[in-house]
Write a protein that holds these residues in place. Structure first.
Motif, PDB file in Angstrom:
ATOM      1  N   ARG A   1       3.086   3.631  -5.446  1.00  0.00           N
ATOM      2  CA  ARG A   1       4.462   3.310  -5.025  1.00  0.00           C
ATOM      3  C   ARG A   1       5.152   2.398  -6.029  1.00  0.00           C
ATOM      4  NH1 ARG A   1       5.096   1.577   1.146  1.00  0.00           N
ATOM      5  NH2 ARG A   1       7.262   1.633   0.418  1.00  0.00           N
ATOM      6  N   LEU A   2       4.397   1.552  -6.695  1.00  0.00           N
ATOM      7  CA  LEU A   2       4.979   0.597  -7.633  1.00  0.00           C
ATOM      8  C   LEU A   2       5.017   1.132  -9.063  1.00  0.00           C
ATOM      9  CD1 LEU A   2       3.418  -2.671  -6.191  1.00  0.00           C
ATOM     10  CD2 LEU A   2       5.751  -1.827  -5.922  1.00  0.00           C
TER      11      LEU A   2
ATOM     12  N   ARG B   1       0.285  -9.090 -10.199  1.00  0.00           N
ATOM     13  CA  ARG B   1       1.706  -8.780 -10.023  1.00  0.00           C
ATOM     14  C   ARG B   1       1.969  -8.097  -8.691  1.00  0.00           C
ATOM     15  NH1 ARG B   1       2.730  -5.495 -14.634  1.00  0.00           N
ATOM     16  NH2 ARG B   1       2.272  -7.415 -15.779  1.00  0.00           N
ATOM     17  N   ILE B   2       1.004  -7.303  -8.225  1.00  0.00           N
ATOM     18  CA  ILE B   2       1.201  -6.597  -6.951  1.00  0.00           C
ATOM     19  C   ILE B   2       0.580  -7.362  -5.789  1.00  0.00           C
ATOM     20  CG2 ILE B   2       1.271  -4.389  -8.163  1.00  0.00           C
ATOM     21  CD1 ILE B   2      -1.510  -3.808  -7.036  1.00  0.00           C
ATOM     22  N   HIS B   3       0.196  -8.645  -6.042  1.00  0.00           N
ATOM     23  CA  HIS B   3      -0.266  -9.571  -5.002  1.00  0.00           C
ATOM     24  C   HIS B   3      -1.649  -9.200  -4.457  1.00  0.00           C
ATOM     25  CE1 HIS B   3       3.805 -11.034  -5.254  1.00  0.00           C
ATOM     26  NE2 HIS B   3       4.262  -9.836  -4.928  1.00  0.00           N
ATOM     27  N   GLY B   4      -2.494  -8.633  -5.303  1.00  0.00           N
ATOM     28  CA  GLY B   4      -3.894  -8.428  -4.942  1.00  0.00           C
ATOM     29  C   GLY B   4      -4.083  -7.470  -3.791  1.00  0.00           C
ATOM     30  N   TRP B   5      -5.074  -7.776  -2.967  1.00  0.00           N
ATOM     31  CA  TRP B   5      -5.464  -6.897  -1.866  1.00  0.00           C
ATOM     32  C   TRP B   5      -4.756  -7.305  -0.572  1.00  0.00           C
ATOM     33  CZ3 TRP B   5      -8.656  -8.771  -5.632  1.00  0.00           C
ATOM     34  CH2 TRP B   5      -9.336  -7.824  -6.409  1.00  0.00           C
TER      35      TRP B   5
ATOM     36  N   ASN C   1      12.033   5.455   1.528  1.00  0.00           N
ATOM     37  CA  ASN C   1      11.616   4.592   0.415  1.00  0.00           C
ATOM     38  C   ASN C   1      10.401   5.178  -0.287  1.00  0.00           C
ATOM     39  OD1 ASN C   1      13.649   2.813   0.937  1.00  0.00           O
ATOM     40  ND2 ASN C   1      12.371   1.268   1.942  1.00  0.00           N
ATOM     41  N   LEU C   2       9.454   5.673   0.514  1.00  0.00           N
ATOM     42  CA  LEU C   2       8.253   6.270  -0.058  1.00  0.00           C
ATOM     43  C   LEU C   2       8.604   7.496  -0.900  1.00  0.00           C
ATOM     44  CD1 LEU C   2       5.113   6.013  -0.023  1.00  0.00           C
ATOM     45  CD2 LEU C   2       5.123   7.646   1.871  1.00  0.00           C
ATOM     46  N   LEU C   3       9.516   8.328  -0.398  1.00  0.00           N
ATOM     47  CA  LEU C   3       9.945   9.516  -1.137  1.00  0.00           C
ATOM     48  C   LEU C   3      10.639   9.122  -2.438  1.00  0.00           C
ATOM     49  CD1 LEU C   3      10.432  12.567  -1.342  1.00  0.00           C
ATOM     50  CD2 LEU C   3      12.476  12.257   0.069  1.00  0.00           C
ATOM     51  N   ARG C   4      11.483   8.103  -2.385  1.00  0.00           N
ATOM     52  CA  ARG C   4      12.186   7.663  -3.591  1.00  0.00           C
ATOM     53  C   ARG C   4      11.225   7.111  -4.630  1.00  0.00           C
ATOM     54  NH1 ARG C   4      13.517   2.714  -4.766  1.00  0.00           N
ATOM     55  NH2 ARG C   4      13.218   2.022  -2.611  1.00  0.00           N
ATOM     56  N   GLN C   5      10.203   6.374  -4.188  1.00  0.00           N
ATOM     57  CA  GLN C   5       9.264   5.757  -5.122  1.00  0.00           C
ATOM     58  C   GLN C   5       8.305   6.773  -5.746  1.00  0.00           C
ATOM     59  OE1 GLN C   5       7.766   2.945  -2.243  1.00  0.00           O
ATOM     60  NE2 GLN C   5       8.853   1.232  -3.169  1.00  0.00           N
ATOM     61  N   LEU C   6       7.894   7.771  -4.974  1.00  0.00           N
ATOM     62  CA  LEU C   6       6.859   8.695  -5.448  1.00  0.00           C
ATOM     63  C   LEU C   6       7.415  10.008  -5.990  1.00  0.00           C
ATOM     64  CD1 LEU C   6       4.116   8.293  -2.676  1.00  0.00           C
ATOM     65  CD2 LEU C   6       4.224   7.200  -4.922  1.00  0.00           C
TER      66      LEU C   6
ATOM     67  N   PRO D   1       6.769  -7.876   1.959  1.00  0.00           N
ATOM     68  CA  PRO D   1       6.475  -7.459   3.339  1.00  0.00           C
ATOM     69  C   PRO D   1       6.564  -5.953   3.560  1.00  0.00           C
ATOM     70  CG  PRO D   1       8.593  -8.619   3.193  1.00  0.00           C
ATOM     71  CD  PRO D   1       7.910  -8.821   1.888  1.00  0.00           C
ATOM     72  N   ASP D   2       7.386  -5.256   2.768  1.00  0.00           N
ATOM     73  CA  ASP D   2       7.501  -3.806   2.947  1.00  0.00           C
ATOM     74  C   ASP D   2       6.231  -3.068   2.551  1.00  0.00           C
ATOM     75  OD1 ASP D   2      10.035  -4.133   3.849  1.00  0.00           O
ATOM     76  OD2 ASP D   2      11.039  -3.484   2.006  1.00  0.00           O
ATOM     77  N   LEU D   3       5.374  -3.729   1.757  1.00  0.00           N
ATOM     78  CA  LEU D   3       4.150  -3.086   1.272  1.00  0.00           C
ATOM     79  C   LEU D   3       2.915  -3.551   2.033  1.00  0.00           C
ATOM     80  CD1 LEU D   3       4.825  -3.359  -2.568  1.00  0.00           C
ATOM     81  CD2 LEU D   3       5.045  -1.320  -1.145  1.00  0.00           C
ATOM     82  N   ALA D   4       3.073  -4.493   2.946  1.00  0.00           N
ATOM     83  CA  ALA D   4       1.926  -5.071   3.644  1.00  0.00           C
ATOM     84  C   ALA D   4       1.618  -4.303   4.920  1.00  0.00           C
ATOM     85  CB  ALA D   4       2.188  -6.540   3.966  1.00  0.00           C
TER      86      ALA D   4
END
Length: 624
Positions: free
Chosen positions: A429-430, A408-412, A476-481, A158-161
């Motif tokens: 991000r992933l 793995r990233i649940h498509g579109w 979260n975005l800063l930590r991932q990227l 849900p955090d990526l949707a």
């Protein structure tokens, strides 16, 4: 080095089990042996080869198999609620409904060989074709298929949707209201405050555009990879979502038939909508290749292209998957080149973005400007971003993926109307990267302002969805990227959206102020110098990538049209404001782009296709 087919002796090749049973049902053993040899050269099972090449019609093959095994053949199997999607389709086996329990099988490969060798009747079994089994599963599991296609990402991550709720929309409009009010009543003060607040974001976008454009290279690979043997090539899935595409359906099939890839290793899936009548009629009039499957997405919401793509993804057989649009004409060697690049690339390279180029350039002034925009984006800007490892929004077509990663990233994201922009940021991000694929796909640009505005409104609405969704939790975005990729992601989402929204205000105020000779806002030389720098660098970021790209595409005749790009980006601003309004009133409405209206063809492909259609029609209507 493999022994060539011409050097083999078909007589010396024993019939494989998957074809041997046909010899007892009227098929010539010598022909079957030759099919087996070709299957071995292609590196696929014998049954897969004959079916996907269309050498034996699917229903005929499986009726013969049923006769050989002494089992009933079901043309319309009725499945139990225990049938599963996609497992029953991929396994070729599903439970039947009714008082007498049993299974229906559409065996392929190892399962087919096992059935022929064991001929076990321990449990009731019937035979059907893979196509009929797939249709039966879609009938039995329609609600769950529709739900999965629409909601898998939102439920699993849900955090990526896409999550643009009414509260976020209200906050966004509350922020925009004083800007609109200020622009109408105090434009200079408003521009000064906005410029101070947004200039770092705009400068980041300008720097990215200029730097990336100089980094990218040729539109074709500098050294084409050696041609791989067919047996070494992986299975490749092609997915195209079609809706009311009667004008271009035949052209798409013809373009896919031109792909330089063994048909036995092509897994082509066309996804239609349940209420579409014209596309199935158009496809019915075409002699469809045997390796093309037609899926009908179960009714459901939202009615978007990414939802349709998600219906096909669980059934993808290929190691790699590419998405094409209905009007696309990819370079014939694109799949081979992509397979070669994936083989050489590190595992974290999840996607290759091919170059999109407009074919109907000379239709109107708008298609000429669209051609320049696409050239700047796909031949200069995006390849440069890929070279420096920056995240960037994908194009909506000709994206080549590692299928396992895409699953793995649940498509579109079915709720994002610019799903390509979202997917590019989500991959970054992933922890995945996107690389450039120097291979072209011809596209059709909308030739009228009405059609262009509908398409661009949807794009800008999707960019707002993407920007809001991926910045809900900025830490979260800063930590991932990481810091610099985080800045790049903001520039390529919020920077694109906000620059489009304020473009008329900033440009109009700046030009008017300097024409009147008193600078910007009369706030002193430092601010005027800063405003001049921002304006000049912004103009360069529009013109320079366009010039570089037109040079690489050898489209020098379009250079005079570059002068109209400021007007063109004014139209983009109009589309951005319309997209913002539509986001509030109809967030998931998909403004479909009409295809098949092109009048010119820069490549000559369109004229060749139309000539072929005319010739075919004349042959079909000629008296015997």
């Amino acid at each position: 080095m493999r022994q060539g087919l011409a050097e083999r002796d078909p007589q010396s090749t024993a019939l494989p089990v998957a074809l041997g049973f046909l010899a007892g049902h009227g098929y010539a053993p010598e022909a079957l042996r030759q099919m087996a040899v070709f299957a071995q050269v292609a590196g696929v099972s014998a049954d897969d080869f004959v079916l996907r090449q269309g050498l034996i019609e699917e229903t005929e093959f499986y009726r013969t198999l049923a006769a050989e095994l002494g089992l009933p053949f079901l043309a319309a199997p009725r499945l139990s609620r225990d049938a599963r999607y996609p497992e029953s389709i991929l396994a070729g086996l599903a439970p039947l409904t009714g008082t007498r329990s049993g299974f229906v099988a559409a065996p392929r490969g190892a399962l087919l060989v096992q059935l022929l060798r064991s001929r076990s009747a321990a449990r009731p079994l019937a035979i059907t074709t893979p196509s009929l089994l797939r249709e039966a599963v879609f009938r039995a599991k329609a609600p769950s298929i529709a739900h999965r296609a629409a909601s898998d990402l939102a439920e699993q991550a849900p955090d990526l949707a896409t999550g643009v709720g009414y509260g976020q929309l209200a906050l966004l409009f509350l922020m925009l209201a004083p800007i609109v009010f200020g622009a109408l009543h105090a434009p200079e003060l408003t521009a000064g405050l906005l410029g101070a607040a947004l200039s770092p974001l705009f400068l980041a976008l300008v720097v990215l555009r200029l730097a990336a454009s100089f980094l990218s290279g040729s539109v074709e690979p500098a050294t084409p990879p050696p041609r791989a043997e067919d047996a070494d090539l992986p299975v490749y899935t092609v997915i195209a979502a079609l809706y009311r595409e009667r004008r271009v359906a035949a052209r798409l099939i013809q373009a896919l038939e031109r792909l330089d890839y063994p048909p036995a290793k092509l897994d082509i899936k066309l996804v239609l909508e349940a209420d579409d009548r014209e596309t199935p009629e158009a496809l019915a009039a075409i002699t469809m290749p045997a390796h093309v499957e037609v899926l009908v997405a179960p009714p459901g919401e939202p009615r978007t292209k990414p939802r349709a793509l998600n219906v096909a993804l669980p059934l993808a057989r290929g190691r790699f998957t590419v998405v094409y649009d209905a009007e696309d004409v990819p370079d014939p060697g694109q799949l081979r080149l992509a397979a070669s690049r994936f083989r050489e690339a590190p595992a974290d390279v999840a996607c290759l973005q091919a170059r999109l180029t407009i074919d109907n350039t000379d239709d109107t002034w708008l298609t000429r400007l669209f051609t320049i925009e696409y050239a700047a984006l796909f031949d200069a800007f995006n390849p440069g971003l890929a070279a420096i490892g920056s995240p960037f929004p994908l194009g909506g077509t000709s994206n080549h993926f590692r299928t396992a990663v895409l699953r793995r990233i649940h498509g579109w994201d079915a709720h994002n109307v610019t799903e390509d922009a979202d997917l590019g940021i989500r991959l970054a991000r992933l922890g995945y990267r996107v690389q450039d694929l120097p291979s072209s796909t011809l596209e059709e640009a909308p030739g009228t302002l009405r059609l262009w505005l509908r398409q661009r409104t949807r794009w800008m609405k999707g960019f707002v969805q993407t920007a809001v969704s991926h910045s809900r939790r900025p830490w979260n975005l800063l930590r991932q990227l990481g810091p610099w990729r985080f800045c790049g992601a903001l520039a390529l989402t919020w920077g694109v959206v906000l620059s489009a929204l304020v473009y008329p205000l900033f440009t109009g105020l700046f030009v008017t102020s300097w024409l009147l000779g008193h600078g910007v806002a009369q706030w002193g030389p430092a601010l005027n110098a800063y405003a001049l720098t921002l304006f000049a660098s912004g103009a360069l970021s529009i013109v320079v990538p366009a010039g570089i790209a037109l040079h690489r595409r050898r489209l020098w005749r379009l250079v005079p049209w570059v002068a109209l790009l400021p007007l063109y980006y004014g139209l983009v601003s109009l589309a951005a404001w319309r997209g913002l309004w539509e986001l509030a009133t109809a967030p998931f409405r998909w403004n479909k782009t009409s295809h098949g209206l092109a009048r010119t063809s820069r490549s000559g492909w369109l004229q060749k296709h139309q000539a072929r259609v005319v010739e075919t029609r004349s042959l079909n209507t000629a008296p015997p």
